[in-house]
Design a protein around this motif. Structure first.
Motif, mmCIF file in Angstrom:
data_model
loop_
_atom_site.group_PDB
_atom_site.id
_atom_site.type_symbol
_atom_site.label_atom_id
_atom_site.label_comp_id
_atom_site.label_asym_id
_atom_site.label_seq_id
_atom_site.Cartn_x
_atom_site.Cartn_y
_atom_site.Cartn_z
ATOM 1 N N GLY A 92 6.161 2.496 2.465
ATOM 2 C CA GLY A 92 7.710 2.680 2.407
ATOM 3 C C GLY A 92 8.403 1.936 1.123
ATOM 4 O O GLY A 92 9.682 1.227 1.076
ATOM 5 N N LYS A 93 7.445 1.622 -0.037
ATOM 6 C CA LYS A 93 7.888 0.758 -1.024
ATOM 7 C C LYS A 93 9.129 1.359 -1.712
ATOM 8 O O LYS A 93 9.858 0.886 -2.002
ATOM 9 C CB LYS A 93 6.737 0.827 -1.844
ATOM 10 N N THR A 94 8.738 2.801 -2.097
ATOM 11 C CA THR A 94 9.955 3.326 -2.679
ATOM 12 C C THR A 94 11.148 3.404 -1.896
ATOM 13 O O THR A 94 12.145 3.474 -2.586
ATOM 14 C CB THR A 94 9.555 4.887 -3.453
ATOM 15 N N THR A 95 11.056 3.741 -0.705
ATOM 16 C CA THR A 95 12.095 3.802 0.157
ATOM 17 C C THR A 95 13.010 2.695 -0.039
ATOM 18 O O THR A 95 14.076 2.447 -0.059
ATOM 19 C CB THR A 95 11.884 4.263 1.543
ATOM 20 N N GLN A 110 11.039 10.386 -6.806
ATOM 21 C CA GLN A 110 11.572 9.800 -5.549
ATOM 22 C C GLN A 110 12.551 8.646 -5.904
ATOM 23 O O GLN A 110 13.740 8.478 -5.436
ATOM 24 C CB GLN A 110 10.473 9.482 -4.604
ATOM 25 N N GLY A 113 2.454 4.552 0.981
ATOM 26 C CA GLY A 113 2.871 5.088 2.141
ATOM 27 C C GLY A 113 3.637 4.004 3.329
ATOM 28 O O GLY A 113 4.211 4.374 4.271
ATOM 29 N N ASP A 137 11.411 0.988 13.485
ATOM 30 C CA ASP A 137 12.033 1.834 14.571
ATOM 31 C C ASP A 137 10.929 2.627 15.194
ATOM 32 O O ASP A 137 11.352 3.256 16.196
ATOM 33 C CB ASP A 137 13.066 2.830 13.634
ATOM 34 N N VAL A 186 0.945 -1.011 -0.067
ATOM 35 C CA VAL A 186 0.237 -0.247 -0.016
ATOM 36 C C VAL A 186 1.078 1.362 -0.123
ATOM 37 O O VAL A 186 1.970 1.279 0.502
ATOM 38 C CB VAL A 186 -0.935 -0.076 1.373
ATOM 39 N N LEU A 207 14.568 0.217 9.409
ATOM 40 C CA LEU A 207 15.005 0.850 10.582
ATOM 41 C C LEU A 207 15.019 2.245 10.702
ATOM 42 O O LEU A 207 15.619 2.817 11.634
ATOM 43 C CB LEU A 207 16.149 0.011 11.273
ATOM 44 N N LYS A 228 9.437 0.645 9.345
ATOM 45 C CA LYS A 228 9.226 1.463 10.168
ATOM 46 C C LYS A 228 9.222 0.740 11.743
ATOM 47 O O LYS A 228 8.430 1.210 12.500
ATOM 48 C CB LYS A 228 7.989 2.192 10.174
HETATM 49 P P1 GDP Z 1 5.368 4.525 -0.654
HETATM 50 O O1 GDP Z 1 4.555 5.286 -1.097
HETATM 51 O O2 GDP Z 1 5.116 2.990 -0.174
HETATM 52 O O3 GDP Z 1 6.585 4.346 -1.721
HETATM 53 O O4 GDP Z 1 6.291 4.911 0.461
HETATM 54 P P2 GDP Z 1 7.622 5.976 0.739
HETATM 55 O O5 GDP Z 1 8.865 4.947 0.181
HETATM 56 O O6 GDP Z 1 7.508 7.164 0.082
HETATM 57 O O7 GDP Z 1 7.622 6.042 2.250
HETATM 58 C C1 GDP Z 1 6.860 7.040 2.905
HETATM 59 C C2 GDP Z 1 7.421 7.508 4.319
HETATM 60 O O8 GDP Z 1 7.972 6.474 5.060
HETATM 61 C C3 GDP Z 1 8.562 8.229 3.751
HETATM 62 O O9 GDP Z 1 8.601 9.338 4.352
HETATM 63 C C4 GDP Z 1 9.835 7.330 4.301
HETATM 64 O O10 GDP Z 1 10.838 8.107 4.570
HETATM 65 C C5 GDP Z 1 9.191 6.665 5.319
HETATM 66 N N1 GDP Z 1 10.003 5.420 5.782
HETATM 67 C C6 GDP Z 1 9.870 4.461 4.819
HETATM 68 N N2 GDP Z 1 10.677 3.259 5.429
HETATM 69 C C7 GDP Z 1 10.779 3.802 6.800
HETATM 70 C C8 GDP Z 1 11.391 3.101 7.987
HETATM 71 O O11 GDP Z 1 11.812 1.922 7.894
HETATM 72 N N3 GDP Z 1 11.558 3.682 9.137
HETATM 73 C C9 GDP Z 1 10.825 5.075 9.188
HETATM 74 N N4 GDP Z 1 10.965 5.561 10.352
HETATM 75 N N5 GDP Z 1 10.396 5.596 8.079
HETATM 76 C C10 GDP Z 1 10.562 4.866 6.923
#
Ligand code: GDP
Length: 302
Positions: free
Chosen positions: A115-118, A149, A113, A257, A111, A281, A255
């Motif tokens: 953290g997929k892209t990250t 991103q 948000g 962490d 879904v 983390l 997340k």
């Molecule tokens: P996507 O919409 O699934 O691609 O989500 P994003 O990769 O854009 O991540 C959404 C937010 O979660 C961003 O602000 C990231 O920096 C944050 N994020 C992703 N992974 C982690 C994690 O392991 N820990 C923390 N604290 N934040 C994370």
């Protein structure tokens, strides 16, 4: 590994500490066992695993008689490890299982948000550091900033990003990424997908199509479901929907962490029958770690 323990232990210890305190009581009456149960449920361990663990603990504590803190810790460690699973295959399969002249293909789903892209960016970094050439596929064409991103991550870690027109067809971007990755002899193609969960059929159509189209060029080697550990039961419901659409082969719990509810590891593995392979983390490029059951349980126990 040491870092994982340190990072986790900051937020995770409440579950283990709580359990150890409860089990150290002189008299373990029904109320105490209910508190043990509540502690596990609050930490998102899930109903069935909680029941199993409480049954096992009741039995073993009875046999133990007197309980030294060390004995209790060892016992709890053993039972938590059994629940988390020490013999599951947690390898992220990035090598091609198909024709030798093709890159390994990893689909990253979940879904928006979560953290997929990250996670895709962090994983690329790990692979590049390992000497692999990586191509990123920006198949999340729905969220306007997603491709930018991903490309920023790519530039940061040394991986080229294949992207399509805004609001274009995600499947065609995914197809192109594999095609270009193959043409340039890349080792791995990581595909970041869109995670709109408006309607199940919409997701099914889109994600199913991405997978089918990619598979025209050979098998997908790993399908990673990214789950936000802070979303608890809600995340599990989402996970189930994705598992119905694509064959998930591994879970990335992000997340971790930011939550003391580490029990979600146990719950989601049980729910999907798929191992947690990686944990997020933090937001930084180095904040992705392999999931290590021993380190995780030790962090829980403080
Ligand atoms: P996507 O919409 O699934 O691609 O989500 P994003 O990769 O854009 O991540 C959404 C937010 O979660 C961003 O602000 C990231 O920096 C944050 N994020 C992703 N992974 C982690 C994690 O392991 N820990 C923390 N604290 N934040 C994370």
């Amino acid at each position: 590994l040491v870092r994982l323990r340190a990072r986790l232990s900051r937020s995770q210890t409440s579950l283990g500490k709580g359990l150890l305190t409860l089990l150290s009581r002189d008299h373990l009456d029904e109320d105490t066992w209910e508190e043990v149960e509540d502690t596990l449920l609050t930490a998102d361990v899930g109903v069935t695993p909680t029941q199993e663990l409480v049954d096992r603990l009741r039995e073993r504590v009875k046999v133990l008689g007197t309980r030294s803190p060390g004995e209790l810790r060892a016992l709890l460690r053993e039972e938590l490890l059994t629940l988390v699973g020490t013999d599951l295959d947690r390898t992220v399969h990035t090598e091609t299982s198909g024709a030798v002249d093709r890159p390994g293909v990893v689909l990253v789903v979940g879904v928006n948000g979560t953290g997929k892209t990250t996670t895709t960016g962090k994983l690329a970094r790990v692979l590049v550091a390992d000497g692999k050439s990586v191509v990123l596929g920006a198949a999340d064409t729905f969220r306007a900033a997603a491709a930018d991103q991903l490309q920023t991550w790519g530039e940061r870690v040394g991986a080229r990003t294949v992207r399509g027109p805004e609001a274009g067809d995600p499947a065609s971007v995914a197809f192109d990424a594999v095609k270009e990755g193959t043409a340039e002899g890349a080792d791995v193609v990581l595909i970041d997908t869109a995670g709109r969960l408006h309607t199940k059929t919409g997701l099914m159509d889109e994600l199913g199509k991405v997978k089918r189209v990619v598979e025209k060029q050979g098998p997908v080697d790993e399908v990673l479901l990214v789950l936000d550990a802070t979303t608890g039961q809600n995340g599990l419901v989402q996970a189930r929907v994705f598992a119905e659409v694509v064959n998930i082969t591994g879970i990335v719990l992000t997340k971790l962490d930011g939550t003391a509810k580490g029990g979600i590891v146990i719950a989601v593995q049980r729910e999907l029958g798929v191992p947690v392979k990686l944990v997020g983390l933090g937001e930084g490029p180095d904040d992705l770690a392999p999931f290590e059951p021993e380190a995780f349980v030790d962090a829980l126990l403080g």
